[in-house]
Design an enzyme around this catalytic site. Structure first.
Site, mmCIF file in Angstrom:
data_model
loop_
_atom_site.group_PDB
_atom_site.id
_atom_site.type_symbol
_atom_site.label_atom_id
_atom_site.label_comp_id
_atom_site.label_asym_id
_atom_site.label_seq_id
_atom_site.Cartn_x
_atom_site.Cartn_y
_atom_site.Cartn_z
ATOM 1 N N ARG A 186 22.094 -7.494 7.357
ATOM 2 C CA ARG A 186 22.486 -7.296 8.746
ATOM 3 C C ARG A 186 22.117 -8.558 9.506
ATOM 4 O O ARG A 186 21.491 -9.464 8.966
ATOM 5 C CB ARG A 186 21.904 -6.024 9.368
ATOM 6 C CG ARG A 186 20.571 -5.533 8.881
ATOM 7 C CD ARG A 186 19.417 -6.450 9.183
ATOM 8 N NE ARG A 186 19.413 -6.863 10.574
ATOM 9 C CZ ARG A 186 18.793 -7.924 11.052
ATOM 10 N NH1 ARG A 186 18.117 -8.727 10.240
ATOM 11 N NH2 ARG A 186 18.810 -8.243 12.310
ATOM 12 N N GLY A 187 22.533 -8.627 10.781
ATOM 13 C CA GLY A 187 22.366 -9.872 11.530
ATOM 14 C C GLY A 187 23.668 -10.647 11.413
ATOM 15 O O GLY A 187 24.193 -10.836 10.303
ATOM 16 N N GLN A 214 14.398 -3.041 13.679
ATOM 17 C CA GLN A 214 14.470 -4.405 13.129
ATOM 18 C C GLN A 214 13.294 -5.261 13.597
ATOM 19 O O GLN A 214 12.856 -6.168 12.887
ATOM 20 C CB GLN A 214 15.782 -5.091 13.552
ATOM 21 C CG GLN A 214 17.028 -4.545 12.885
ATOM 22 C CD GLN A 214 17.699 -3.474 13.733
ATOM 23 O OE1 GLN A 214 17.034 -2.776 14.489
ATOM 24 N NE2 GLN A 214 19.000 -3.345 13.612
ATOM 25 N N ASP A 239 25.485 -11.198 18.743
ATOM 26 C CA ASP A 239 26.528 -10.811 17.775
ATOM 27 C C ASP A 239 27.905 -11.288 18.204
ATOM 28 O O ASP A 239 28.803 -11.425 17.379
ATOM 29 C CB ASP A 239 26.540 -9.296 17.597
ATOM 30 C CG ASP A 239 25.280 -8.861 16.871
ATOM 31 O OD1 ASP A 239 24.248 -8.676 17.537
ATOM 32 O OD2 ASP A 239 25.335 -8.767 15.629
ATOM 33 N N ASN A 268 24.530 -8.068 22.080
ATOM 34 C CA ASN A 268 23.415 -8.148 21.126
ATOM 35 C C ASN A 268 22.854 -6.736 20.948
ATOM 36 O O ASN A 268 23.334 -5.771 21.552
ATOM 37 C CB ASN A 268 22.349 -9.137 21.606
ATOM 38 C CG ASN A 268 21.329 -9.443 20.517
ATOM 39 O OD1 ASN A 268 21.703 -9.726 19.381
ATOM 40 N ND2 ASN A 268 20.052 -9.367 20.831
HETATM 41 O O1 MRU Z 1 22.495 -4.208 13.741
HETATM 42 P P1 MRU Z 1 21.989 -5.559 13.338
HETATM 43 O O2 MRU Z 1 20.620 -5.525 12.764
HETATM 44 O O3 MRU Z 1 22.996 -6.278 12.468
HETATM 45 O O4 MRU Z 1 21.912 -6.349 14.704
HETATM 46 C C1 MRU Z 1 21.443 -7.673 14.684
HETATM 47 C C2 MRU Z 1 21.349 -8.295 16.034
HETATM 48 O O5 MRU Z 1 21.674 -7.694 17.026
HETATM 49 C C3 MRU Z 1 20.920 -9.721 16.079
HETATM 50 O O6 MRU Z 1 20.191 -9.976 17.240
HETATM 51 C C4 MRU Z 1 22.156 -10.628 16.064
HETATM 52 O O7 MRU Z 1 22.986 -10.283 14.979
HETATM 53 C C5 MRU Z 1 21.823 -12.055 15.992
HETATM 54 S S1 MRU Z 1 21.147 -12.456 14.430
HETATM 55 C C6 MRU Z 1 20.895 -14.120 14.332
#
Ligand code: MRU
Length: 354
Positions: free
Chosen positions: A54-55, A204, A245, A255
């Site tokens: 994820r991320g 997270q 995101d 985000n």
């Molecule tokens: O649901 P996730 O864990 O994929 O969400 C991740 C985020 O919101 C992060 O802040 C974003 O992807 C930036 S990661 C460099």
């Protein structure tokens, strides 16, 4: 297949081993550090959907490898079967998660490379696509280091930096975006401490950001999300840095859910709110944040965690996984091309040279 990682705790979120993709299973961190192995695009899409990886940038890298894996499994196929099979990979990967634009950015890049390689055999195209997936990952680390250098200059020795979710090495191919800025500042000799929002409901912050910082001996304090305002009011936060995101053409920032709340609090307390944002996360096709698709995830993530359910059986639940912070609350975007203060339509267009 589960593979226990060896003693090494190096955060290599995705790695190519023995002609297959391996990804750290982020669902089980920090209790267990192990890699899962992926051999097809379907499996990678499932890994993205279920949050093994994820991320935003890491999702983009995984998707690129998903396309390459599909091409490799089809390297003996006829041109027709290869083309049909690869299209299926693009479709299943594009449907894995909706909000992080890096997924679609990486797929578009892989598609361009495929289209530009039509003069080659399918086996050669498979090799070319794998090389491109490797390059997307290597480039991601270079970009994060460049953002880190620009962002580090914004922090002062002794700063206490609040972050939300995980925008670290685990969310990228390495170094991280928001945590990359913190890492770079620490590497440059600044004493930085981190305040990590736990980041309900998927945790997270508690599970991943806290783990990354502890691994590297960067001082980190974990708080629940509803403590951020209190700490800011007590003068205990000097800056906020988050990842993103998707950034719309006008600078609105999608985000992790809860980011908007942090941005409002930061403005109330006169604290700079920075967004670490690789250019691949800016989506000019989306005019403002209202048009960014927001993923809605399963109710079980809110009603409990793993085997433990704490909410009343039958209660209605909302679980939007992201929110949108209006550009006016963003002090600056930190990109690999430099820092964009007071992001808006004009200076984002200037940044992208359009
Ligand atoms: O649901 P996730 O864990 O994929 O969400 C991740 C985020 O919101 C992060 O802040 C974003 O992807 C930036 S990661 C460099």
């Amino acid at each position: 297949m589960n593979q226990k990682a060896n003693e090494s705790r190096k955060v290599e979120t995705l790695r190519w081993r023995d002609a297959g993709l391996e990804m750290i299973d982020q669902r089980v961190l920090p209790a267990r550090f192990e890699y899962l192995r992926y051999g097809t695009a379907d499996e990678v899409a499932q890994g993205i959907r279920t949050m093994v990886v994820r991320g935003a940038p890491a999702i983009g890298c995984a998707a690129a490898y998903g396309v390459a894996l599909q091409a490799i499994t089809l390297r003996q196929a006829s041109r027709h079967d290869f083309d049909v099979g690869l299209e299926m990979a693009f479709t299943v990967l594009a449907e894995s998660r909706p909000t992080a634009v890096n997924l679609f950015w990486a797929l578009a890049r892989m598609r361009r490379v495929w289209q530009a390689s039509q003069q080659y055999s399918v086996a050669e195209i498979a090799d070319i696509l794998l090389r491109e997936a490797h390059e997307i990952s290597a480039e991601d680390v270079r970009i994060n280091r460049a953002m880190g250098a620009f962002g580090a200059a914004l922090l002062k020795d002794g700063d206490r930096v609040l972050t939300h979710c995980n925008a670290g090495a685990l969310a990228t191919a390495g170094h991280g975006t928001a945590l990359g800025v913190i890492r770079s500042a620490v590497e440059s000799g600044k004493r930085i401490s981190v305040i990590a929002d736990e980041t309900r409901p998927f945790l997270q912050g508690a599970r991943l950001t806290a783990w990354e910082m502890v691994q590297e001996n960067i001082p980190v304090t974990l708080i629940t999300d509803n403590m951020a305002g209190h700490l800011m009011s007590q003068g205990e936060v000097d800056a906020v840095i988050v990842g993103t995101d998707r950034v719309a053409a006008n600078g609105d920032v999608a985000n992790k859910i809860g980011t908007y709340m942090v941005a409002v609090l930061a403005r109330r307390h006169g604290i700079p709110f920075y967004v670490a944002c690789p250019l691949s996360t800016i989506d000019l096709s989306v005019s403002d944040g209202g048009a960014i698709p927001i993923e809605e995830r399963a109710a079980q993530e809110v009603t409990g965690f793993r085997d433990c359910q704490w909410a009343a059986q039958g209660v209605q639940v909302r679980n939007p996984a992201f929110d949108v912070t209006p550009a006016e609350l963003v002090t600056a975007l930190i990109t690999e091309k430099g820092v964009v203060r007071t992001p808006n339509r004009q200076n984002i267009a200037n940044l992208l040279g359009s």
